[in-house]
Design an enzyme around this catalytic site. Sequence first.
Site, short mmCIF file in Angstrom:
data_model
loop_
_atom_site.label_atom_id
_atom_site.label_comp_id
_atom_site.label_asym_id
_atom_site.label_seq_id
_atom_site.Cartn_x
_atom_site.Cartn_y
_atom_site.Cartn_z
N CYS A 1 -10.48 -18.40 4.44
CA CYS A 1 -10.65 -17.34 3.10
C CYS A 1 -11.88 -18.22 2.47
O CYS A 1 -12.62 -18.78 3.07
CB CYS A 1 -9.41 -17.26 2.40
SG CYS A 1 -9.01 -18.81 1.53
N ARG A 2 -12.00 -17.80 1.12
CA ARG A 2 -13.24 -18.33 0.43
C ARG A 2 -13.12 -19.64 0.31
O ARG A 2 -13.89 -20.35 0.43
CB ARG A 2 -13.19 -17.44 -0.90
CG ARG A 2 -14.27 -17.97 -1.88
CD ARG A 2 -14.25 -16.91 -3.03
NE ARG A 2 -15.51 -17.31 -4.03
CZ ARG A 2 -15.26 -18.16 -5.01
NH1 ARG A 2 -14.06 -18.67 -5.15
NH2 ARG A 2 -16.47 -18.55 -5.70
#
Length: 104
Positions: free
Chosen positions: A62-63
């Site tokens: 993800c981020r």
Amino acid sequence: MKEITVQELKDKLDSGEDFQLIDVREDFEYEMSNLGGTLIPLAGVLIESEKISRDKPVVVMCRSGKRSAVAIGQLEQLGYTNLANLQGGILAWAQEIDPDIQVY
């Protein structure tokens, strides 16, 4: 929970290793920058779990590594045992591997 570094992920990509990369960010985040993984936003991970391999290693990203950790927790409840979280997510990738990739 098993974790891998962005350098370990880069090595897997560079060597052509057989694994699956799952990106659990939202569509707009993926469109801005991605590493070529399969996009399954976190909210749909359980609904779309059939798209996630049980037969080979899977790296979830993800981020920053937080949403992917949540996704792994959900998938482990379905019996997945082949998952690894990408430490630091795409932010770490931008910092350590590709400073030209667009992050937010």
